[in-house]
Design an enzyme around this catalytic site. Sequence first.
Site, PDB file in Angstrom:
ATOM      1  N   ASP A   1      73.872  11.886  80.304  1.00 54.26           N
ATOM      2  CA  ASP A   1      73.208  11.369  79.110  1.00 54.26           C
ATOM      3  C   ASP A   1      72.757  12.602  78.312  1.00 54.26           C
ATOM      4  OD1 ASP A   1      71.498  10.508  77.191  1.00 54.26           O
ATOM      5  OD2 ASP A   1      70.153   9.408  78.527  1.00 54.26           O
TER       6      ASP A   1
ATOM      7  N   GLN B   1      69.499  13.712  74.412  1.00 54.63           N
ATOM      8  CA  GLN B   1      68.410  14.616  74.080  1.00 54.63           C
ATOM      9  C   GLN B   1      68.868  16.069  74.038  1.00 54.63           C
ATOM     10  OE1 GLN B   1      65.237  14.900  72.390  1.00 54.63           O
ATOM     11  NE2 GLN B   1      65.513  12.901  73.355  1.00 54.63           N
TER      12      GLN B   1
ATOM     13  N   CYS C   1      60.076   5.379  76.089  1.00 58.08           N
ATOM     14  CA  CYS C   1      61.188   4.679  76.770  1.00 58.08           C
ATOM     15  C   CYS C   1      61.483   5.301  78.119  1.00 58.08           C
ATOM     16  CB  CYS C   1      62.460   4.677  75.914  1.00 58.08           C
ATOM     17  SG  CYS C   1      62.319   3.692  74.455  1.00 58.08           S
TER      18      CYS C   1
ATOM     19  N   HIS D   1      65.612   8.105  80.533  1.00 59.38           N
ATOM     20  CA  HIS D   1      65.284   7.196  79.432  1.00 59.38           C
ATOM     21  C   HIS D   1      65.745   5.807  79.875  1.00 59.38           C
ATOM     22  CE1 HIS D   1      65.859   5.383  75.415  1.00 59.38           C
ATOM     23  NE2 HIS D   1      65.100   6.341  74.929  1.00 59.38           N
TER      24      HIS D   1
ATOM     25  N   LYS E   1      70.248  12.153  66.696  1.00 58.18           N
ATOM     26  CA  LYS E   1      69.394  13.170  67.316  1.00 58.18           C
ATOM     27  C   LYS E   1      69.966  14.565  67.090  1.00 58.18           C
ATOM     28  CE  LYS E   1      67.751  10.084  70.914  1.00 58.18           C
ATOM     29  NZ  LYS E   1      66.349   9.802  70.600  1.00 58.18           N
TER      30      LYS E   1
HETATM   31  N1  PLP Z   1      68.793   9.037  76.415  1.00 60.57           N
HETATM   32  C1  PLP Z   1      67.812   9.880  76.069  1.00 60.57           C
HETATM   33  C2  PLP Z   1      67.468  11.019  76.968  1.00 60.57           C
HETATM   34  C3  PLP Z   1      67.127   9.682  74.867  1.00 60.57           C
HETATM   35  O1  PLP Z   1      66.138  10.526  74.527  1.00 60.57           O
HETATM   36  C4  PLP Z   1      67.473   8.590  74.063  1.00 60.57           C
HETATM   37  C5  PLP Z   1      66.720   8.315  72.809  1.00 60.57           C
HETATM   38  O2  PLP Z   1      65.552   8.643  72.699  1.00 60.57           O
HETATM   39  C6  PLP Z   1      68.517   7.756  74.456  1.00 60.57           C
HETATM   40  C7  PLP Z   1      69.154   8.000  75.650  1.00 60.57           C
HETATM   41  C8  PLP Z   1      68.948   6.583  73.645  1.00 60.57           C
HETATM   42  O3  PLP Z   1      69.490   6.996  72.442  1.00 60.57           O
HETATM   43  P1  PLP Z   1      69.804   5.911  71.302  1.00 60.57           P
HETATM   44  O4  PLP Z   1      68.523   5.163  71.075  1.00 60.57           O
HETATM   45  O5  PLP Z   1      70.182   6.752  70.123  1.00 60.57           O
HETATM   46  O6  PLP Z   1      70.897   5.058  71.784  1.00 60.57           O
END
Ligand code: PLP
Length: 408
Positions: A199, A202, A365, A122, A225
């Site tokens: 990270d 997800q 993203c 992402h 999430k």
């Molecule tokens: N990392 C992953 C794999 C994600 O799917 C997302 C959000 O879609 C994020 C990071 C970023 O999360 P946030 O927008 O809640 O900071």
Amino acid sequence: MFNSKIIQKDFPILQNMLNGKRLVYLDNASTTQKPQVVIDAISGYYSTLNSNIHRGVHTLSERATDAYENTRTKVAQFIHAEESSEIIFTRGATEAINLVASSWGETNVNEGDVIIVTALEHHSNLVPWQQLVKRKKAELRIIPITDDGFLDLNNLDTLLSGSVKLLAITQMSNVLGVQTPIKLLVQKAQEIGAKVLVDAAQGMAHLGLNVKELNIDFAAFSSHKMFGPTGVGVLWARKDILEAMPPYQFGGDMVKEVFPFEATWNDVPWKFEAGTPNISGVVAFGAAIEYLESFSFADIQEHDQKLYAYARTQLREFPKLKLLGPEDPAKAGGAVSFVVDGVHPHDIGSILNDSGVAVRTGHHCAQPLMQRLQVQATVRASFSIYNDEDDVDALIGALKNVYEIFKI
Ligand code: PLP
């Protein structure tokens, strides 16, 4: 195994209609819906506890502080952290990763050093590292993927050569649902003295995360999430690492003593929580964790895999439709992405929406991943515990409308 129809009753929004149809919410990878217990926790906080934390001697402030700090303990137990002081509350996974890139990165990454990410990331776990390596004249390397989205580890040893400081890897792709081999990557990273950031934004609501068993150094995730409110996230890191890191932001609460021209820092975790945080959000995040803990991750994975396989089997019947990601549901779950030749994903998304089916369309993203998969954008249906085969059937029924409208 749980019954999704019964779970749906926990989520007031799912009782609503959308465009005159039953709301079929298949955009869980963007954000999950909130159960009544979480909604109640937010309003309960404002009805009975509202006060600023850590600052007052009055009862309300003490109670609000306890409720806020209770969530920290719950999060620590949930991810098997050694201590609750290893939990830093942020605005989300994005802020947690930026915190590491700014604070740890500034002090530990130097010219010629290497940061490694994967081609699945992402933007939140890519752009902060791009910026850091630019500032530091360091190097960013990317672990490639196979056509169906698995990490291609054939050249891993070459990628891991030189002064590698950090592997920053997603636990689960938000586009393809693919899981990454974290244990193997941790083992390789440790052999060369590199740190590992996961990270888990997800993966958390699908797989959970055991930071102790995985033996990682940092983890970032978002409450929204995993059935909690927006505006709350977590950075977890080992205590020794956090203690050595400089503060990320400056202001109230993160200081111990302030003089006209100097200041000293509060202890971890408060050193990283400058200013008034999202107190109601953190308190309600505690309710979300309790809710999530009422399920077993083995059941959630079985459910995800069942829906993944069911959706793909039905989608495969459509001509000109290309499914992305792996066939084997055991290696993925949670999200199914596809494209239809000649129809823009946004058109598909808006026709599905007319039938009450909410999916995400676009690059999610993850533009470099789109480039690798040679698509501009995809349609993504992503599942949670309250989705069932009826929701997939609704998606399939609505997709037939797309085919009729576009005369495919
Ligand atoms: N990392 C992953 C794999 C994600 O799917 C997302 C959000 O879609 C994020 C990071 C970023 O999360 P946030 O927008 O809640 O900071």
